[in-house]
Write a protein that holds these residues in place. Structure first.
Motif, short mmCIF file in Angstrom:
data_model
loop_
_atom_site.label_atom_id
_atom_site.label_comp_id
_atom_site.label_asym_id
_atom_site.label_seq_id
_atom_site.Cartn_x
_atom_site.Cartn_y
_atom_site.Cartn_z
N ALA A 1 37.57 41.80 35.99
CA ALA A 1 38.45 40.73 36.44
C ALA A 1 38.25 39.54 35.51
CB ALA A 1 38.14 40.33 37.88
N ASP A 2 39.26 39.26 34.71
CA ASP A 2 39.16 38.20 33.69
C ASP A 2 37.91 38.40 32.83
OD1 ASP A 2 41.52 37.03 34.56
OD2 ASP A 2 40.49 35.67 35.94
N GLY A 3 37.65 39.65 32.48
CA GLY A 3 36.53 39.96 31.59
C GLY A 3 35.19 40.16 32.27
N VAL A 4 35.12 39.95 33.59
CA VAL A 4 33.87 40.10 34.34
C VAL A 4 33.87 41.45 35.05
CG1 VAL A 4 32.44 39.18 36.20
CG2 VAL A 4 33.66 37.62 34.67
N SER A 5 32.80 42.22 34.89
CA SER A 5 32.69 43.49 35.61
C SER A 5 32.52 43.18 37.10
CB SER A 5 31.49 44.29 35.10
OG SER A 5 31.69 44.69 33.76
N ALA A 6 33.52 43.57 37.89
CA ALA A 6 33.54 43.17 39.30
C ALA A 6 33.69 44.33 40.27
CB ALA A 6 34.68 42.18 39.54
N TYR B 1 34.82 38.91 44.65
CA TYR B 1 36.08 39.38 44.05
C TYR B 1 36.87 40.28 45.00
CZ TYR B 1 34.51 37.62 39.53
OH TYR B 1 34.11 36.80 38.50
N GLN B 2 36.43 40.38 46.23
CA GLN B 2 37.15 41.23 47.18
C GLN B 2 38.44 40.56 47.65
OE1 GLN B 2 34.28 42.26 50.23
NE2 GLN B 2 32.98 43.40 48.81
N ARG B 3 39.35 41.40 48.13
CA ARG B 3 40.68 40.98 48.62
C ARG B 3 41.51 40.34 47.50
NH1 ARG B 3 36.99 40.07 52.59
NH2 ARG B 3 37.40 41.13 54.57
N LYS B 4 41.30 40.83 46.29
CA LYS B 4 42.08 40.34 45.15
C LYS B 4 42.80 41.48 44.43
CE LYS B 4 38.83 36.51 44.42
NZ LYS B 4 39.72 35.45 44.91
N GLY B 5 42.82 42.66 45.03
CA GLY B 5 43.54 43.78 44.45
C GLY B 5 42.71 44.68 43.55
N ILE B 6 41.42 44.39 43.41
CA ILE B 6 40.59 45.17 42.50
C ILE B 6 40.31 46.56 43.08
CG2 ILE B 6 38.33 45.30 41.38
CD1 ILE B 6 38.38 42.23 41.27
#
Length: 222
Positions: free
Chosen positions: A72-77, A109-114
């Motif tokens: 997510a924006d370059g961060v392993s999430a 990062y949850q609930r963001k579509g990942i």
């Protein structure tokens, strides 16, 4: 179904890519944190989550060749790994399927579509590999939104003959699970945390801070 890769979710750029060896530790940390929610550790009775150990073991055996990292924006999430499983019908007939999980996303990062992006990427990869169906134990309040249905709809139970709303599946080849009716699902013994309690505890120690390690030793000595 969109090909996996880069996806936009609002202002966040989500990229799904293959896991590399350099990701191993971080992938395990992601899964450990994702499963350290209230009630999970207590329910397991081990003193820590077990899913990060499962990831570590599934890389060595029973893997299905699908291991994906979500950035997510370059961060392993987020992370997901899949394994080989089968549905046994009668005494001899075995229908191969892919088992999804552990799959997890860092709490921030949850609930963001990942998680959804990871699921779609798994389905695309599994279908491209010729897999007939995927199965797993997941959240019945969420996963049907992606297209999963209860395995019981196809007459498939878990290894103990039980049917649960959390036992979910999806056909990747139309009619693939027709022959599975009355069958039982068998996955890797890696998922049986009761059989690996001490291994899991020992593995988890390398993720703990010095204070956490000391607290665990003090509790054991009480």
């Amino acid at each position: 179904m969109r090909p996996f890769g880069r996806r936009k979710r609002g202002s966040m750029n989500i990229r799904i890519r293959e896991e590399e060896e350099r990701d191993y530790r971080r992938s395990e940390e992601i899964i450990r944190e994702a499963f350290s929610y209230p009630g999970r550790v207590e329910r397991g009775g081990i003193g820590c989550p077990s899913e990060h150990w499962m990831v570590h073991e599934l890389r060595k055996r029973d893997g299905a060749g699908i291991r994906l990292v979500a950035e997510a924006d370059g961060v392993s999430a987020g992370y997901v790994i899949c394994s080989r499983a089968q549905i046994l019908v009668g005494d001899t007939d075995a229908l191969p399927v892919v088992n999804i999980g552990p799959i997890g996303v860092l709490p921030a990062y949850q609930r963001k579509g990942i998680g959804k992006a990871l699921f779609h990427a798994v389905l695309e990869r599994a279908a491209a590999a010729g897999c007939g169906a995927v199965m797993f134990f997941g959240r019945p309040e969420y996963c049907p939104r992606i297209g999963f249905v209860e395995a019981g709809n196809y007459g498939v139970s878990d290894r103990f003959g039980e049917i649960s709303p959390a036992f979910l599946c999806m056909e990747l080849k139309e009619g693939y699970l027709t022959a599975a009716r009355g069958g039982r699902f068998f996955d890797s013994d890696v998922y049986d945390e009761r059989r690996h309690r001490e291994e899991i505890r020992e593995f988890d120690r390398q993720f703990m801070t010095a204070w956490e390690n000391g607290a665990q030793e003090r509790k054991a000595g009480e």
